[in-house]
Design a protein around this motif. Structure first.
Motif, PDB file in Angstrom:
ATOM      1  N   ASP A 578      47.422   8.475  -4.995  1.00 52.74           N
ATOM      2  CA  ASP A 578      46.799   9.833  -6.292  1.00 52.74           C
ATOM      3  C   ASP A 578      47.046  10.720  -5.969  1.00 52.74           C
ATOM      4  OD1 ASP A 578      46.194   7.402  -7.962  1.00 52.74           O
ATOM      5  OD2 ASP A 578      44.050   7.528  -7.127  1.00 52.74           O
ATOM      6  N   PRO A 579      46.500  11.114  -4.810  1.00 51.81           N
ATOM      7  CA  PRO A 579      46.733  12.969  -4.459  1.00 51.81           C
ATOM      8  C   PRO A 579      48.253  13.632  -4.246  1.00 51.81           C
ATOM      9  CG  PRO A 579      45.935  12.128  -2.075  1.00 51.81           C
ATOM     10  CD  PRO A 579      45.380  10.932  -3.616  1.00 51.81           C
ATOM     11  N   ILE A 580      49.592  12.330  -3.403  1.00 51.66           N
ATOM     12  CA  ILE A 580      50.756  12.418  -3.694  1.00 51.66           C
ATOM     13  C   ILE A 580      51.328  12.619  -5.193  1.00 51.66           C
ATOM     14  CG2 ILE A 580      52.905  11.054  -2.988  1.00 51.66           C
ATOM     15  CD1 ILE A 580      51.144  10.164  -0.804  1.00 51.66           C
ATOM     16  N   ARG A 581      50.805  11.946  -6.284  1.00 45.53           N
ATOM     17  CA  ARG A 581      51.401  11.718  -7.534  1.00 45.53           C
ATOM     18  C   ARG A 581      51.232  13.225  -7.842  1.00 45.53           C
ATOM     19  NH1 ARG A 581      48.274   7.206 -10.115  1.00 45.53           N
ATOM     20  NH2 ARG A 581      49.138   8.418 -11.662  1.00 45.53           N
ATOM     21  N   LYS A 582      49.746  14.110  -7.720  1.00 43.38           N
ATOM     22  CA  LYS A 582      49.589  14.838  -8.169  1.00 43.38           C
ATOM     23  C   LYS A 582      50.581  16.253  -8.168  1.00 43.38           C
ATOM     24  CE  LYS A 582      45.253  13.511  -9.509  1.00 43.38           C
ATOM     25  NZ  LYS A 582      43.692  13.534  -9.281  1.00 43.38           N
ATOM     26  N   ALA A 583      49.996  15.702  -6.531  1.00 46.63           N
ATOM     27  CA  ALA A 583      50.987  16.823  -5.622  1.00 46.63           C
ATOM     28  C   ALA A 583      53.245  17.364  -6.261  1.00 46.63           C
ATOM     29  CB  ALA A 583      51.462  17.059  -3.941  1.00 46.63           C
ATOM     30  N   PHE A 584      53.267  15.970  -6.558  1.00 55.11           N
ATOM     31  CA  PHE A 584      54.562  16.009  -6.726  1.00 55.11           C
ATOM     32  C   PHE A 584      54.588  16.320  -8.430  1.00 55.11           C
ATOM     33  CE2 PHE A 584      56.201  13.534  -3.583  1.00 55.11           C
ATOM     34  CZ  PHE A 584      57.368  13.719  -3.250  1.00 55.11           C
ATOM     35  N   LYS A 591      54.436  14.953 -15.533  1.00 56.51           N
ATOM     36  CA  LYS A 591      53.517  14.036 -15.552  1.00 56.51           C
ATOM     37  C   LYS A 591      53.048  13.208 -14.325  1.00 56.51           C
ATOM     38  CE  LYS A 591      54.448  11.792 -19.065  1.00 56.51           C
ATOM     39  NZ  LYS A 591      53.894  10.724 -20.249  1.00 56.51           N
ATOM     40  N   PRO A 592      51.999  12.773 -13.741  1.00 53.59           N
ATOM     41  CA  PRO A 592      51.646  12.718 -12.388  1.00 53.59           C
ATOM     42  C   PRO A 592      52.283  10.799 -12.445  1.00 53.59           C
ATOM     43  CG  PRO A 592      50.172  13.865 -12.894  1.00 53.59           C
ATOM     44  CD  PRO A 592      50.659  13.313 -14.032  1.00 53.59           C
ATOM     45  N   ALA A 593      51.829  10.370 -13.874  1.00 55.44           N
ATOM     46  CA  ALA A 593      52.374   9.029 -14.247  1.00 55.44           C
ATOM     47  C   ALA A 593      54.088   8.739 -13.484  1.00 55.44           C
ATOM     48  CB  ALA A 593      52.106   7.948 -15.242  1.00 55.44           C
ATOM     49  N   LEU A 594      54.450   9.941 -14.111  1.00 56.98           N
ATOM     50  CA  LEU A 594      55.850   9.443 -12.436  1.00 56.98           C
ATOM     51  C   LEU A 594      56.416   8.448 -12.168  1.00 56.98           C
ATOM     52  CD1 LEU A 594      58.249  12.737 -14.853  1.00 56.98           C
ATOM     53  CD2 LEU A 594      58.660  10.387 -15.551  1.00 56.98           C
ATOM     54  N   PHE A 595      55.530   9.300 -10.678  1.00 62.53           N
ATOM     55  CA  PHE A 595      56.183   9.316  -9.457  1.00 62.53           C
ATOM     56  C   PHE A 595      55.203   7.877  -9.222  1.00 62.53           C
ATOM     57  CE2 PHE A 595      55.564  13.692 -10.535  1.00 62.53           C
ATOM     58  CZ  PHE A 595      57.593  13.815  -9.833  1.00 62.53           C
ATOM     59  N   SER A 596      54.790   6.761 -10.035  1.00 65.80           N
ATOM     60  CA  SER A 596      54.195   5.497  -9.844  1.00 65.80           C
ATOM     61  C   SER A 596      55.280   4.047 -10.345  1.00 65.80           C
ATOM     62  CB  SER A 596      53.211   5.270 -10.843  1.00 65.80           C
ATOM     63  OG  SER A 596      52.612   4.493 -11.058  1.00 65.80           O
ATOM     64  N   GLY A 631      66.610  -0.815  -4.493  1.00 64.18           N
ATOM     65  CA  GLY A 631      65.173  -0.794  -3.870  1.00 64.18           C
ATOM     66  C   GLY A 631      64.689   0.566  -3.838  1.00 64.18           C
ATOM     67  N   LYS A 632      64.365   1.140  -4.712  1.00 60.89           N
ATOM     68  CA  LYS A 632      63.623   2.225  -4.244  1.00 60.89           C
ATOM     69  C   LYS A 632      62.444   2.538  -5.410  1.00 60.89           C
ATOM     70  CE  LYS A 632      67.440   5.781  -2.612  1.00 60.89           C
ATOM     71  NZ  LYS A 632      67.859   6.882  -2.157  1.00 60.89           N
ATOM     72  N   ARG A 633      62.694   1.603  -6.633  1.00 61.66           N
ATOM     73  CA  ARG A 633      61.702   1.431  -6.856  1.00 61.66           C
ATOM     74  C   ARG A 633      61.051   2.871  -8.368  1.00 61.66           C
ATOM     75  NH1 ARG A 633      56.428   0.604  -4.380  1.00 61.66           N
ATOM     76  NH2 ARG A 633      55.872  -0.605  -6.438  1.00 61.66           N
ATOM     77  N   PHE A 634      62.357   3.657  -8.338  1.00 64.82           N
ATOM     78  CA  PHE A 634      62.198   4.407  -9.310  1.00 64.82           C
ATOM     79  C   PHE A 634      63.536   4.968  -9.884  1.00 64.82           C
ATOM     80  CE2 PHE A 634      58.995   5.409  -5.933  1.00 64.82           C
ATOM     81  CZ  PHE A 634      57.510   5.514  -6.909  1.00 64.82           C
ATOM     82  N   GLN A 635      62.831   5.369 -11.631  1.00 62.18           N
ATOM     83  CA  GLN A 635      64.399   5.567 -11.868  1.00 62.18           C
ATOM     84  C   GLN A 635      65.115   7.134 -11.387  1.00 62.18           C
ATOM     85  OE1 GLN A 635      63.490   6.928 -16.112  1.00 62.18           O
ATOM     86  NE2 GLN A 635      61.020   5.736 -16.546  1.00 62.18           N
ATOM     87  N   ALA A 636      65.878   6.517 -11.615  1.00 59.42           N
ATOM     88  CA  ALA A 636      67.191   7.940 -10.912  1.00 59.42           C
ATOM     89  C   ALA A 636      66.697   9.794 -11.326  1.00 59.42           C
ATOM     90  CB  ALA A 636      68.511   7.749 -11.590  1.00 59.42           C
ATOM     91  N   ALA A 637      66.118   9.908 -12.355  1.00 60.47           N
ATOM     92  CA  ALA A 637      65.355  10.953 -12.623  1.00 60.47           C
ATOM     93  C   ALA A 637      63.592  11.577 -11.985  1.00 60.47           C
ATOM     94  CB  ALA A 637      65.376  10.420 -14.472  1.00 60.47           C
ATOM     95  N   VAL A 638      63.239  10.299 -12.196  1.00 57.00           N
ATOM     96  CA  VAL A 638      62.656  10.779 -10.915  1.00 57.00           C
ATOM     97  C   VAL A 638      62.403  10.837  -9.522  1.00 57.00           C
ATOM     98  CG1 VAL A 638      60.138   9.623  -9.828  1.00 57.00           C
ATOM     99  CG2 VAL A 638      61.218   9.219 -12.591  1.00 57.00           C
ATOM    100  N   LEU A 639      63.500  10.577  -9.020  1.00 61.73           N
ATOM    101  CA  LEU A 639      64.238  11.108  -7.798  1.00 61.73           C
ATOM    102  C   LEU A 639      64.539  12.512  -7.454  1.00 61.73           C
ATOM    103  CD1 LEU A 639      65.601   7.301  -6.135  1.00 61.73           C
ATOM    104  CD2 LEU A 639      62.919   8.360  -6.542  1.00 61.73           C
ATOM    105  N   ASP A 640      65.022  12.942  -9.245  1.00 55.06           N
ATOM    106  CA  ASP A 640      65.449  14.624  -8.992  1.00 55.06           C
ATOM    107  C   ASP A 640      64.691  15.260  -8.155  1.00 55.06           C
ATOM    108  OD1 ASP A 640      68.259  13.730  -9.185  1.00 55.06           O
ATOM    109  OD2 ASP A 640      67.879  13.497 -11.560  1.00 55.06           O
ATOM    110  N   ARG A 646      61.380  16.029   0.023  1.00 52.94           N
ATOM    111  CA  ARG A 646      61.665  15.143   0.202  1.00 52.94           C
ATOM    112  C   ARG A 646      61.261  14.426  -1.388  1.00 52.94           C
ATOM    113  NH1 ARG A 646      61.166  12.353   5.657  1.00 52.94           N
ATOM    114  NH2 ARG A 646      61.960  13.494   6.564  1.00 52.94           N
ATOM    115  N   ASP A 647      62.004  13.658  -2.164  1.00 54.87           N
ATOM    116  CA  ASP A 647      61.791  12.735  -3.224  1.00 54.87           C
ATOM    117  C   ASP A 647      60.528  11.722  -2.873  1.00 54.87           C
ATOM    118  OD1 ASP A 647      62.815  10.159  -2.856  1.00 54.87           O
ATOM    119  OD2 ASP A 647      64.832  10.852  -2.942  1.00 54.87           O
ATOM    120  N   ILE A 648      60.197  11.104  -3.704  1.00 56.29           N
ATOM    121  CA  ILE A 648      58.783   9.981  -3.926  1.00 56.29           C
ATOM    122  C   ILE A 648      59.111   8.957  -3.036  1.00 56.29           C
ATOM    123  CG2 ILE A 648      59.012   9.254  -5.856  1.00 56.29           C
ATOM    124  CD1 ILE A 648      56.117   9.685  -4.560  1.00 56.29           C
TER     125      ILE A 648
END
Length: 806
Positions: A578-584, A591-596, A631-640, A646-648
């Motif tokens: 939760d604090p990691i998503r909010k920091a990102f 939105k924090p939801a992007l990092f879940s 295997g990174k679990r996230f969309q490519a746009a999130v990793l930008d 560092r990305d998530i």
């Protein structure tokens, strides 16, 4: 010279079958194993050691036992395999010499309220047959004594489609033993209506206060407001009797809401189905708190908590009915069964006696057959599973045990060692994952894994005899003969917690003063009443008096298993994400939801799992890394989006130690995340990856992860139930340091424990006993560890004195 007189002195060749005396493992790579190759002797006791997370379970359970079970399953037809769990082949190059594996692990037994010790071991089934044959008056078949079978009566006309198709009248009856009031649960629930709704409000104003019942919720409140049965703008206190009945008790009724067919049901039956039909421990914390607040469970007044119907309780053998038999302490029940002499059921009596004697032999004679299986500790559950194997005539079987000494007093460990040796001496291969030196030293062969945990482990550091382990210089070898010294000086208490007249379970009107502001260890043989005293009187808050007892509340850290799927990881379980998503989100203006990976940021191809699963019916499914997210679990746009460069996905791949530095200073400084990471490091999990699935963690790692999570709770008294479970000898030292820091920060720490190092480190010891069950339940010693060693007046005192060398 005649050739016939020649004698051939050459030794005969060994039969080919005798060359398979080893279990050979070559190239094991399951979880963190690093191409491990070992040879394990058959028909010997082999103990696997190493710090928590070093790869012991991955080698023994995830590789050897898993492949044995998979090969056995493949001997069945494809049709039968379709009904069995599908097992993938472990990551290993060669496995030779396997035999049938019987796994006896610490997985908790089913927590269904109808599952008891008796039903889990078939002892109840044998008792039901016994009462159906010998009970007076005779009331029916064994089903008539089962609290899981309701009585059924039916009659009517049926058509038998045979020949000309004839319609006949049939009457069907079945006599079951289930109490009709509590439906075999033994308890009935009473719901506090004030916790379900606020009668001063209307439905539209949010009168329903049950968690999850939002005013605009489609499947919940909308069915109430739009059903047509109730006025949504009318305060509940103004409802007529009919409206109140519809609101609280109406049976399921089909209704149409905005063109959608729904089922309307009264609030009380809906709450019962949603919350009360499930195991309490499986509920989310806020739901569990609501259930504890709103529902009171009491013994069923119709069956007095026995779960059985009046008919089942009326049939007796020598004045004892089946409810009385199941409520007896098993050691007493075994004596009662021996008193029955009836040739017509002699084979049944012999088998029942053997089962009950196995309970006593394995140190569980203090239990009763009506004890709910979900209330057993991990060690008790494992020993209950052992019972069916003790009298087995099978030989050349591989028995696999996961820390069989868990929850055992040093006095009971000797008995467990005897059972392990007996299984070996019958010609079986016994593989044991263990940390206790008392069990390690009886091994014929030792395999020590390490040198560290997680990525720093996964290699074989030593393989050989106990003498070789001691001289080998490995972490286990160096700590094997460690002995903690009794404290010369102890802390001064800051207050006293008075417990008066405790009678939970086997406690005998116990009065005890527990000092506050110090480290208190509550000990005693298994079943002596330790958990009943602390959990029944302190954690549940029924008998607490004294100064400072409730300052900040009580934080209880029990033995309950961590629940989590392969999507759960240390970051999600501890709340770190939760604090990691909010920091990102703050750093990137999104939105924090992007990092879940379980929400908007998930890769659409694998839905955030990181792998794609291919179902192969009765064959083991295939999991391949997702090609889209690699295997990174996230969309490519999130990793930008980056935080501190560092990305998530890179953050979740960090170890706790690395992440603690990352979030402790610089651009990524996040105090909330850093505090959680520091607690994880304090319990020795600095090597753990933030994104590692919970399903891959060892038992000791899960125990410490839970400990770190609970340390965040605000409380004045910390109660820990066997915190050394799953911990290596070296890890116990770190745990003692953590307990000291808790006490020095002003907390009161109460530990229920058998480990001698923890006892020796205590400021105060409360010893219960002298035996288990009805032979226990009394305080046999109160004082400092030094006084306990000097007195040697109890079993604990004798073993602690031997441990410290006094």
């Amino acid at each position: 010279m005649s050739m016939a007189t020649r004698t051939d002195t050459q030794a005969p060749a060994l039969p080919a079958a005798d060359s398979h005396e080893l279990i050979r493992v070559h190239g094991a790579r399951e979880n963190n194993l690093k191409d491990v190759s070992i040879e394990i002797p058959k028909r010997r006791l082999t103990v696997f050691t190493g710090i928590s997370g070093s790869g012991k379970s991955s080698l023994v359970f995830g590789t050897i036992a898993a492949e044995s079970q998979r090969l056995i399953n493949e001997t069945y037809s494809a049709f039968v395999q379709g009904f069995m769990p599908t097992l993938a082949r472990p990551e290993v190059d060669v496995l030779e010499g396997l035999t049938t594996a019987i796994i006896v692990d610490q997985q908790r037994m089913g927590a269904d309220p109808r599952s008891t010790v008796g039903t889990a071991t078939d002892a109840n089934a044998m008792l039901r047959i016994l009462f159906s044959r010998l009970g007076k008056p005779h009331i029916g078949s064994p089903n008539a004594f089962s609290f899981n079978v309701p009585s059924v009566r039916a009659s009517g006309a049926i058509t038998v489609e045979r020949g000309g198709g004839k319609t006949v009248r049939q009457t069907f009856t079945r006599t079951g033993g289930m109490c009709p009031r509590c439906e075999g649960r033994g308890t009935v629930s009473d719901i506090d209506l004030t916790q379900l709704f606020d009668d001063s409000k209307s439905l539209a104003e949010g009168a329903i206060t049950v968690p999850g019942y939002k005013v605009d919720g489609w499947w919940t409140v909308r069915t109430f407001t739009d059903s047509g049965f109730l006025d949504p703008d009318k305060p509940i206190r103004d409802y007529t009797e009919a409206e109140l009945h519809d609101f609280l008790h109406r049976e399921p009724t089909k209704v149409k809401v905005n063109g959608v067919n729904l089922t309307y049901e009264g609030l009380i039956p809906r709450v019962r189905k949603s919350f009360l039909s499930k195991d309490r421990e499986s509920l989310q914390p806020q739901i569990r708190a609501f259930v504890d607040r709103a529902v009171t469970f009491t013994a069923c007044p119709e069956c007095d908590g026995t779960r059985l119907s009046e008919g089942a309780r009326s049939s007796r053998i020598g004045g004892i009915n089946i409810a009385d038999a199941c409520a007896m302490q098993i050691s007493d029940l075994a004596a009662w069964v021996r008193s029955i002499e009836e040739p017509s059921v002699a084979p049944l009596l012999a088998t029942l006696r053997q089962t009950l004697d196995s309970f006593v032999e394995i140190g569980l004679g203090y239990l009763s057959l009506d004890r709910q299986s979900g209330t057993l500790s991990g060690g008790e559950a494992q020993r209950v599973k052992m019972i069916r194997h003790l009298g087995s005539s099978l030989t050349d079987v591989t028995y696999v045990f996961d820390e069989p000494t868990t929850g055992l007093h040093p006095h009971d460990i000797q008995r467990m060692n005897g059972l392990l040796l007996r299984l070996r001496d019958k010609g079986n291969t016994v593989l044991v994952v263990e940390h206790k030196p008392e069990t390690i030293v009886i091994a014929d062969h030792v395999v020590d894994l390490g040198p560290g945990a997680g990525t720093a482990g996964g290699t074989v550091c030593f393989e050989g005899t106990i003498e070789g382990l001691r001289a080998g210089g490995t972490l286990t070898g160096r700590h094997l003969d460690d002995r903690a010294a009794v404290k010369e000086t102890v802390r001064t208490p800051t207050g006293t917690l008075e417990i008066r007249g405790a009678t939970t379970h086997n406690l005998r009107d116990v009065d005890v003063d527990i000092p506050l502001g110090v480290l208190v260890v509550v000990t005693g043989v298994a079943g002596s009443g330790k958990s009943s005293l602390i959990n029944g009187s302190l954690v549940n808050g029924s008998l607490v008096n004294g100064s400072g007892a409730a300052d900040g509340g009580v934080v209880s850290i029990g033995q309950g298993a961590i629940r989590g799927s392969r999507r759960s990881n240390p970051a999600t379980y501890t709340g770190l994400l939760d604090p990691i998503r909010k920091a990102f989100a703050k750093a990137n203006g999104v939105k924090p939801a992007l990092f879940s990976a379980n929400s908007e940021g998930a890769c659409p191809n694998c839905n955030g799992a990181g792998v794609v699963y291919v179902d192969l019916a009765m064959m083991a499914g295939i999991a391949t890394p997702c090609e889209e997210c690699e295997g990174k679990r996230f969309q490519a746009a999130v990793l930008d989006h980056h935080l501190g460069g560092r990305d998530i996905s890179e953050v979740l791949a960090m170890s706790v130690t690395e992440a603690e530095q990352f979030f402790g200073a610089g651009e990524a400084r996040t105090p909330a995340a850093h505090a959680i990471l520091r607690r994880l490091a304090d319990v020795g999990l600095g090597y753990l990856s933030l994104g590692q699935p919970l399903t891959t963690l060892s038992g000791g790692e899960r125990q410490r992860l839970k400990l770190a999570t609970h340390m965040a709770e605000k409380g004045g008294v910390y109660v820990l139930d066997e915190p050394t479970t799953g911990l290596h000898l070296a890890d116990v030292e770190q745990l003692l340091g953590l307990l000291d820091r808790l006490v020095d920060s002003g907390k009161s720490v109460i530990v229920i424990e058998h480990h001698q190092a923890v006892m020796a480190h205590a400021d105060w010891i409360v010893d219960l006993g002298p035996g288990a069950g009805h032979d226990g339940g009394r305080i046999v010693f109160e004082g400092t560890p030094a006084d306990l060693v000097a007195a040697r007046s109890t079993l604990t005192g004798e073993h602690l004195a031997a441990y410290v060398g006094s």
